[in-house]
Design an enzyme around this catalytic site. Sequence first.
Site, PDB file in Angstrom:
ATOM      1  N   ARG A 198      40.213   3.264 -27.569  1.00  0.00           N
ATOM      2  CA  ARG A 198      40.451   3.282 -26.127  1.00  0.00           C
ATOM      3  C   ARG A 198      41.673   4.110 -25.727  1.00  0.00           C
ATOM      4  O   ARG A 198      42.356   3.795 -24.758  1.00  0.00           O
ATOM      5  CB  ARG A 198      40.606   1.844 -25.594  1.00  0.00           C
ATOM      6  CG  ARG A 198      39.414   0.939 -25.868  1.00  0.00           C
ATOM      7  CD  ARG A 198      38.160   1.406 -25.144  1.00  0.00           C
ATOM      8  NE  ARG A 198      37.072   0.472 -25.386  1.00  0.00           N
ATOM      9  CZ  ARG A 198      36.170   0.601 -26.364  1.00  0.00           C
ATOM     10  NH1 ARG A 198      36.241   1.648 -27.188  1.00  0.00           N
ATOM     11  NH2 ARG A 198      35.202  -0.283 -26.513  1.00  0.00           N
ATOM     12  N   SER A 223      37.075  -4.320 -18.499  1.00  0.00           N
ATOM     13  CA  SER A 223      37.812  -5.142 -19.460  1.00  0.00           C
ATOM     14  C   SER A 223      39.304  -4.997 -19.218  1.00  0.00           C
ATOM     15  O   SER A 223      39.835  -3.887 -19.190  1.00  0.00           O
ATOM     16  CB  SER A 223      37.481  -4.729 -20.891  1.00  0.00           C
ATOM     17  OG  SER A 223      36.117  -4.962 -21.170  1.00  0.00           O
ATOM     18  N   GLU A 245      44.236  -3.099 -21.214  1.00  0.00           N
ATOM     19  CA  GLU A 245      43.452  -1.867 -21.268  1.00  0.00           C
ATOM     20  C   GLU A 245      43.493  -1.174 -19.913  1.00  0.00           C
ATOM     21  O   GLU A 245      43.396   0.039 -19.831  1.00  0.00           O
ATOM     22  CB  GLU A 245      42.001  -2.190 -21.652  1.00  0.00           C
ATOM     23  CG  GLU A 245      41.110  -0.991 -21.826  1.00  0.00           C
ATOM     24  CD  GLU A 245      39.751  -1.357 -22.389  1.00  0.00           C
ATOM     25  OE1 GLU A 245      38.757  -0.744 -21.948  1.00  0.00           O
ATOM     26  OE2 GLU A 245      39.678  -2.240 -23.262  1.00  0.00           O
TER      27      GLU A 245
END
Length: 308
Positions: free
Chosen positions: A174, A227, A297
Amino acid sequence: MTASITDLSSLPTLIRSNVSLASFTTMKAGGCAQWFSNPRTIAELQQVLLWANSNHQPITMIGAGSNLLISDQGLPGLIICTRQLRGITYDAVARTVTAAAGEPLARLAWQVADHGWSGFEWAVGIPGTVGGLVVMNAGAQGGCAADQLQSVQALTYQGESVNLYPQDLDFAYRTSNLQKDDCQLIVVGATFQFPTGQDPLMIRQDTDHKLKQRHSTQPYHLANCGSVFRNPYPQAAGKLIEECGLKGYRIGNAEVSPMHANFIINTGNAKSSDILRLIRYIQATVQTKFGITLEPEVKMLGSFADVT
C-alpha cells in the site's frame, strides 16, 4: 511552458476559489480549498500548473478522494483533482491497456475482463481511480497495482512529461515513493500488461463474484474512506478492532461500521475532527488490548493540530 499566467483572466473556468472539498471525497467531510481545479486534459493541467508556479501556490493532488481525510480547516494553495482525466486505449498484440489517471477502477476492471484478460478482477470493488491505484499501490483480495503495472505517465510540477517504471517507484504494501511529501510528480496515466487471455465469460463471472463479495462485507453504500488501517501482518486490522468490541462505536457522526470494523462511516455531516478522534480511539484501544499499533492507511491532508 514558457508563458506567464499571473491572474485568472485566461483561466476563467479552470481555477475557482473557496471550493468545498467534502463533495470531492468519499468520506464527505473536510473544509474548503483556497484554490481548486478539475482539469479535463493534460493541456489544461499544464495551464493550471503554470498558474500555480507563477503565483507561488503550493500544490496538492487528489483523485477520487477515496482514501483521504481532509482537515475541517481546508487546504491552502491550489488543489488539483485529476478525476476528469479520462481515456482508455488497448493494444491487443502487446496485451496492454493504457488508462488516464481519472479512469474509475471499476470501469477499467470490467473492460479488461471483457477483453478476456485475467489479472485485474480484484480491482472491480475499489472505489478509486487509476492515479490513486498507482500512487497507493492499492490492492485487494491478493492483487495490487504493482502486479500488472508496466509504466506510468506523469508530469512534474513544472508541467514536463516523465515516464516511470516499476523499479522507479519502490512499491511495497500500500505504498510507493509517489506518496513522499517531497514528491513533485503528478500521475496522469498508467500502462498495465496482462498474461495470456482466458474465456471472457469466466473472467467476467470471477470479476462479478469479487464485486459481490466486497459489497456484501464492506459498507460501500455509505460514505467512507475505504480501509482505515493497514493490516498488521499476519493480523487483520478489522478483526482486531472487532475483537475490541468497537463495531458501532461512534464519536459525533463518525461510526465504526457494524459491517466491517476497518471502515469508518459518515452517518451524516461528520466532521473530519470527529473521524480523526475515532481513529485515535481505535488505535489506543487496540494498542491496550493487543499491544499492536495500527497504522492508518487513509491519508490525512491539512492541519489537524486543533484535534485533541
